[in-house]
Structure formats: C-alpha cells, structure tokens
Scaffold this active site. Structure first.
Site, PDB file in Angstrom:
ATOM      1  N   ASP A 238      34.247  72.769  41.458  1.00 21.21           N
ATOM      2  CA  ASP A 238      33.430  73.289  42.211  1.00 21.21           C
ATOM      3  C   ASP A 238      32.242  72.825  41.675  1.00 21.21           C
ATOM      4  O   ASP A 238      31.406  72.877  43.269  1.00 21.21           O
ATOM      5  CB  ASP A 238      33.980  74.793  42.010  1.00 21.21           C
ATOM      6  N   LYS A 249      37.864  77.918  39.790  1.00 22.55           N
ATOM      7  CA  LYS A 249      38.785  79.279  40.126  1.00 22.55           C
ATOM      8  C   LYS A 249      38.629  80.166  38.817  1.00 22.55           C
ATOM      9  O   LYS A 249      38.833  80.190  38.130  1.00 22.55           O
ATOM     10  CB  LYS A 249      40.662  78.663  40.764  1.00 22.55           C
TER      11      LYS A 249
END
Ligand code: MRU
Length: 348
Positions: A238, A249
């Site tokens: 991300d 995650k």
C-alpha cells in the site's frame, strides 16, 4: 486467459465498481454518479487494494467535474478541489490514492479558462487505469523471471490481484505469469483476517483462472514454511517508504519474519505510484485502524466474548531488511535500501 477480471469500469459517463464485500457469493457491480458515494465505497471496502482505490478516486474526480459543469458552476475548480479533499480522506495508508488525486489535480491546473475539464480529466483517469494494467503485466514478467522453474509453490497474503488493481494484479500478476510459464504449480493463500481477502478474493481469482490454490489459516504459515512447501512469499504493498520499508495488509510483517527464519524469499510487487519518496522510513507511514467491530463480529455474527475490546490496525510495516526484492514497473530492486530505491525511482 489470465486477465479477464475488471473491478473498476467506466461506462456511459458513470463508474461501476464490483462490490468486493459480496464476493465470492455474488458478482454485482454498483453504479456511481457522485464523488461522495465513491469516497464512501472506498471507505466501506466496496473497492479495495491500493491501485484500485487510486483508479476509482480518479474517476471520482471526473464525476465531480461533470456535476459541477452540468450545474453550470463558474467556480467548478473550487467544487472539484473540495471533492478531491474528501476523496483523499477515504483511507489513509495506500498512497496510490493521493498519487492519483495529485495527477488529477495537475490536469485540472492545466485546463484553460473557457474549456471543458471533463474530457481532459476523463482522459487522464483512463490513462491511469490503462497504465496500471500494463504495468502489472510488465511486473508480472519481471517478477516471474526471479522464480526458478520447478519452484513448486508460493505463498501470498491478502489480495494483490486483479481485484486490487485495474486488472491482472501486482503479486497475483507475478503469480499468474509464473504459473503460465510453468515456474510454479500451486499457490497457498493466507485467509487474511478480518476481511478474509485471501479466502474470499484471492482464492476466487485463482479458481477463476484455474490456478491451483490452497487456503491456509494465518497461523499455518510457519508450519507451511517449516515443511519446505514454499520457495517464495509474493505480496503487494500500500505504500513503500524511500528506504524500502513496506506497508501492506496486517500480518505481512509476521510472514516476512517467518520467511527469513525458514530461508524463504520475500518479494514485494508494486507500481511506483505506491512508492512514497517523501517518507524516509516506514515509521512515517500512517497505519489505518478500523473499527474493532470488524474483529468482534464475523460478517454480521458476533464471535468474540461479550465485554472484550478489540484493536484493529489493518496494515503493518515490513522493514526493508526483511524484503529480498521489490519489483516495480521501472525494475527490480534487490535487498532494497534508500540508495537503490532512489536510483530505481530516477530511472525511466
Ligand atoms: O484493506 P485492503 O483490502 O485494501 O488491503 C489491501 C492490501 O493490503 C493489498 O495487499 C495492497 O493494497 C496491494 S494491492 C495490489
């Protein structure tokens, strides 16, 4: 054959998002005409995954400009800027969201006083979307080339597939390419609590493409590696800091620690729109914390003992020292550090 899933579609002047909360039971697209609704869709996980969030937000800006122009607002820029701020707040960790909105902001700044912004903004949003898919194919080939033939199986965490991107996927792009080139025979997917992106989304995508997939409980990763079942862990990201620290995650850091312990290689696959050179290390990456209700309940059913509390950070930081290789569309960075990341980002 391996590139047929499209979570984000622009059609007839509106945005369609495959509702990922319903998968794998139902495949339904939701229709969006307003930027506020797109922001809500991102926050509520109708669409998720760093690049897919960025692409959706870019189309959200198009919807904003379209509305402002249709309402005959002279001050369409002010209105769109307000909507961009709102979209930017939808989720904090994936920098692709800010990147895509900054790109749209740049186009806005170039729109001349008397011209129509909508077609120019749409062009850029579609370009971001197409580039993402093309980059995934490129990274897929580069990443797969690192996996020796006869490697057996790999492990992935969360969903960094077609569903998390414009299409094809980052980590799953590498896995798709590696499977097509007969480098691997099987994929192990972590279930990925609490949203079960592994069980619901990664498994769905791989079954869809007829790539053999075996689901494991998060806690089974150590046993899997101990038995020598996997040669690589392949994940997305991300946000990657300038020194190569990787946000992904929650659970990814634990898997990386296990991988190093058991001699399994760790590959992170992400486009340069995920790299945030403004942050020197992962310590500066904002980590989203979602409601504890997501842990206390499982898809509408209370599972935790009444009276207990829950802490729900949904991303973690894997230090660069635990990453063997970062694959971007600009090239492969082995044993990433600040110097190598800067050189990769400066290359074309
Ligand atoms: O909370 P999510 O489902 O948006 O989290 C997604 C991930 O962590 C993915 O691994 C990451 O966005 C990379 S997607 C190519």
């Amino acid at each position: 054959m391996y590139d047929t899933i499209r979570p984000v579609i622009w059609k007839d002047g509106a945005l369609q998002l495959l509702d990922q909360r319903l998968l794998p039971q139902r495949e339904e697209y939701m229709l969006y005409h307003q930027p506020e609704a797109v922001a809500t869709a991102i926050r509520e996980m109708v669409v998720r995954g760093a690049p897919a969030i960025g692409i959706s937000a870019a189309y959200g800006v198009v919807l904003s400009a379209k509305r402002a122009v249709e309402q005959g607002r002279n001050h369409w820029r002010l209105q769109v800027e307000e909507d961009i701020c709102h979209l930017a707040q939808a989720r904090p960790t994936a920098v692709n969201l800010n990147w895509a909105l900054a790109e749209m902001g740049r186009v806005m700044a170039e729109v001349e006083a008397d011209s129509d912004p909508v077609s120019l903004l749409l062009q850029r949003a579609q370009q971001i979307h197409e580039d993402d898919i093309a980059n995934n194919h490129l990274m897929g080939r580069m990443g797969a080339a690192l996996i020796a033939r006869g490697s057996g199986a790999v492990l992935t965490h969360c969903n960094a597939g077609a569903l998390a991107t414009g299409g094809y996927g980052t980590a799953l792009g590498v896995i798709r390419s590696a499977y097509a080139e007969q480098r691997i025979e099987r994929v192990f997917a972590d279930e990925t609590r609490p949203w079960l992106q592994g069980a619901r989304l990664t498994a769905w995508e791989l079954v869809h493409d007829r790539i053999p997939v075996t689901l494991i409980a998060e806690g089974a990763a150590a046993r899997l590696m101990q038995q020598g079942e996997v040669s690589w862990v392949v994940v997305g990201s991300d946000r990657i800091a300038a020194n190569g620290d990787v946000a992904n995650k929650i659970g990814t850091c634990g898997v990386a620690i296990l991988a190093r312990h058991y001699g399994v290689k760790m590959m992170v696959v992400a486009p340069t729109s995920t790299v945030d050179m403004a942050l020197t290390s992962g310590d500066e990456i904002p980590i989203e914390e979602r409601s504890g209700e997501e842990l206390l309940n499982s898809f509408g059913t209370r599972v935790a003992a009444k009276g207990c509390q829950a802490w729900n950070p949904v991303f973690d930081i894997t230090p660069a020292s635990l990453v063997d290789v970062i694959v971007t569309e600009r090239g492969v960075v082995e044993a990433p550090n600040a110097e190598k990341m800067a050189a990769m980002m400066a290359s074309n």
